[in-house]
Design a protein around this motif. Sequence first.
Motif, PDB file in Angstrom:
ATOM      1  N   LEU A  16      -2.799  14.122  22.997  1.00  0.00           N
ATOM      2  CA  LEU A  16      -3.062  12.760  23.449  1.00  0.00           C
ATOM      3  C   LEU A  16      -2.370  11.729  22.559  1.00  0.00           C
ATOM      4  CD1 LEU A  16      -6.839  12.892  24.430  1.00  0.00           C
ATOM      5  CD2 LEU A  16      -4.877  12.623  25.948  1.00  0.00           C
ATOM      6  N   ILE A  17      -2.422  11.922  21.258  1.00  0.00           N
ATOM      7  CA  ILE A  17      -1.761  10.989  20.344  1.00  0.00           C
ATOM      8  C   ILE A  17      -0.256  10.975  20.605  1.00  0.00           C
ATOM      9  CG2 ILE A  17      -1.194  10.518  17.927  1.00  0.00           C
ATOM     10  CD1 ILE A  17      -3.972  11.765  17.244  1.00  0.00           C
ATOM     11  N   ALA A  18       0.342  12.150  20.752  1.00  0.00           N
ATOM     12  CA  ALA A  18       1.777  12.230  21.028  1.00  0.00           C
ATOM     13  C   ALA A  18       2.115  11.560  22.355  1.00  0.00           C
ATOM     14  CB  ALA A  18       2.225  13.686  21.030  1.00  0.00           C
ATOM     15  N   LEU A  19       1.257  11.732  23.352  1.00  0.00           N
ATOM     16  CA  LEU A  19       1.475  11.100  24.649  1.00  0.00           C
ATOM     17  C   LEU A  19       1.430   9.580  24.530  1.00  0.00           C
ATOM     18  CD1 LEU A  19       1.808  11.545  27.719  1.00  0.00           C
ATOM     19  CD2 LEU A  19      -0.683  11.546  27.874  1.00  0.00           C
ATOM     20  N   TYR A  20       0.454   9.049  23.789  1.00  0.00           N
ATOM     21  CA  TYR A  20       0.357   7.601  23.598  1.00  0.00           C
ATOM     22  C   TYR A  20       1.581   7.052  22.874  1.00  0.00           C
ATOM     23  CZ  TYR A  20      -4.541   7.984  24.988  1.00  0.00           C
ATOM     24  OH  TYR A  20      -5.704   8.226  25.673  1.00  0.00           O
ATOM     25  N   VAL A  21       2.039   7.751  21.854  1.00  0.00           N
ATOM     26  CA  VAL A  21       3.232   7.308  21.121  1.00  0.00           C
ATOM     27  C   VAL A  21       4.434   7.285  22.053  1.00  0.00           C
ATOM     28  CG1 VAL A  21       4.862   7.934  19.288  1.00  0.00           C
ATOM     29  CG2 VAL A  21       2.402   8.013  18.850  1.00  0.00           C
ATOM     30  N   THR A  22       4.602   8.333  22.841  1.00  0.00           N
ATOM     31  CA  THR A  22       5.728   8.416  23.776  1.00  0.00           C
ATOM     32  C   THR A  22       5.668   7.297  24.813  1.00  0.00           C
ATOM     33  OG1 THR A  22       5.801  10.806  23.484  1.00  0.00           O
ATOM     34  CG2 THR A  22       6.919   9.917  25.411  1.00  0.00           C
ATOM     35  N   ALA A  44      -9.211  20.844  19.510  1.00  0.00           N
ATOM     36  CA  ALA A  44      -8.661  19.925  18.517  1.00  0.00           C
ATOM     37  C   ALA A  44      -7.181  19.675  18.777  1.00  0.00           C
ATOM     38  CB  ALA A  44      -8.874  20.486  17.109  1.00  0.00           C
ATOM     39  N   MET A  45      -6.473  20.669  19.263  1.00  0.00           N
ATOM     40  CA  MET A  45      -5.053  20.513  19.563  1.00  0.00           C
ATOM     41  C   MET A  45      -4.859  19.546  20.725  1.00  0.00           C
ATOM     42  SD  MET A  45      -2.465  21.660  18.057  1.00  0.00           S
ATOM     43  CE  MET A  45      -0.807  21.107  18.332  1.00  0.00           C
ATOM     44  N   ALA A  46      -5.827  19.442  21.613  1.00  0.00           N
ATOM     45  CA  ALA A  46      -5.733  18.506  22.734  1.00  0.00           C
ATOM     46  C   ALA A  46      -5.655  17.068  22.236  1.00  0.00           C
ATOM     47  CB  ALA A  46      -6.934  18.686  23.663  1.00  0.00           C
ATOM     48  N   ASP A  47      -6.336  16.781  21.148  1.00  0.00           N
ATOM     49  CA  ASP A  47      -6.304  15.441  20.572  1.00  0.00           C
ATOM     50  C   ASP A  47      -4.903  15.087  20.086  1.00  0.00           C
ATOM     51  OD1 ASP A  47      -7.905  13.110  19.865  1.00  0.00           O
ATOM     52  OD2 ASP A  47      -7.365  13.643  17.820  1.00  0.00           O
ATOM     53  N   ILE A  48      -4.224  16.039  19.463  1.00  0.00           N
ATOM     54  CA  ILE A  48      -2.859  15.803  18.995  1.00  0.00           C
ATOM     55  C   ILE A  48      -1.936  15.536  20.179  1.00  0.00           C
ATOM     56  CG2 ILE A  48      -0.873  16.870  17.844  1.00  0.00           C
ATOM     57  CD1 ILE A  48      -2.981  18.274  16.042  1.00  0.00           C
ATOM     58  N   MET A  55      -0.083   6.398  12.762  1.00  0.00           N
ATOM     59  CA  MET A  55       1.095   5.667  13.216  1.00  0.00           C
ATOM     60  C   MET A  55       0.994   4.233  12.744  1.00  0.00           C
ATOM     61  SD  MET A  55       0.110   5.325  17.245  1.00  0.00           S
ATOM     62  CE  MET A  55      -0.825   6.832  17.402  1.00  0.00           C
ATOM     63  N   LYS A  56       2.125   3.565  12.785  1.00  0.00           N
ATOM     64  CA  LYS A  56       2.191   2.141  12.485  1.00  0.00           C
ATOM     65  C   LYS A  56       2.656   1.460  13.761  1.00  0.00           C
ATOM     66  CE  LYS A  56       3.337   3.059   7.707  1.00  0.00           C
ATOM     67  NZ  LYS A  56       4.305   2.931   6.634  1.00  0.00           N
ATOM     68  N   ALA A  57       1.946   0.422  14.159  1.00  0.00           N
ATOM     69  CA  ALA A  57       2.262  -0.255  15.410  1.00  0.00           C
ATOM     70  C   ALA A  57       2.363  -1.756  15.178  1.00  0.00           C
ATOM     71  CB  ALA A  57       1.194   0.045  16.453  1.00  0.00           C
ATOM     72  N   GLY A  58       3.293  -2.365  15.878  1.00  0.00           N
ATOM     73  CA  GLY A  58       3.472  -3.811  15.813  1.00  0.00           C
ATOM     74  C   GLY A  58       4.021  -4.314  17.127  1.00  0.00           C
ATOM     75  N   LEU A  59       3.710  -5.568  17.423  1.00  0.00           N
ATOM     76  CA  LEU A  59       4.157  -6.135  18.688  1.00  0.00           C
ATOM     77  C   LEU A  59       5.643  -6.467  18.650  1.00  0.00           C
ATOM     78  CD1 LEU A  59       3.344  -6.936  21.484  1.00  0.00           C
ATOM     79  CD2 LEU A  59       2.637  -9.159  20.619  1.00  0.00           C
TER      80      LEU A  59
END
Length: 146
Positions: free
Chosen positions: A98-104, A92-96, A21-25
Amino acid sequence: MRWLNLLLVLLYPVSWFAPLMKAGLLPLFGMSEISVISGLQALWGTDIALALVVTAFALFAPMLKTLGLALVQFGLLDRRALPAIGVLGKCAMADIFLIALYVTLAKGMGVGRIETAWGLYLFTGCVLASIALTIAEGRRAAPQSA
């Protein structure tokens, strides 16, 4: 199928370094690219327990699962190990997830800006392909044992 599985041994490390992902303030400032490896580096500096969990799910589980399936496919490991290998793929799918949850969550907070990048799709594709190969291998083994 075994060559597709071995291809994952090469694609997983690429997906770990690829931008998830790309993140910025704020939109005025540049966007920082975040990969599995850069995220893990940041975690190791702040939360070692979480870093251990994410390292296990993001790096070790998918690679051990892929290598375990390769051992089964090349006849170096008994097919009875397939259920355990399948569990590694689910880890391994659990990691994906978590990433989706953080993005959301980050998008919902509205403080900064987050965009998914191609590495997230590559990592997700690797995990899903690995799960599909395990299922196919299990089905291939079933008629032989009947």
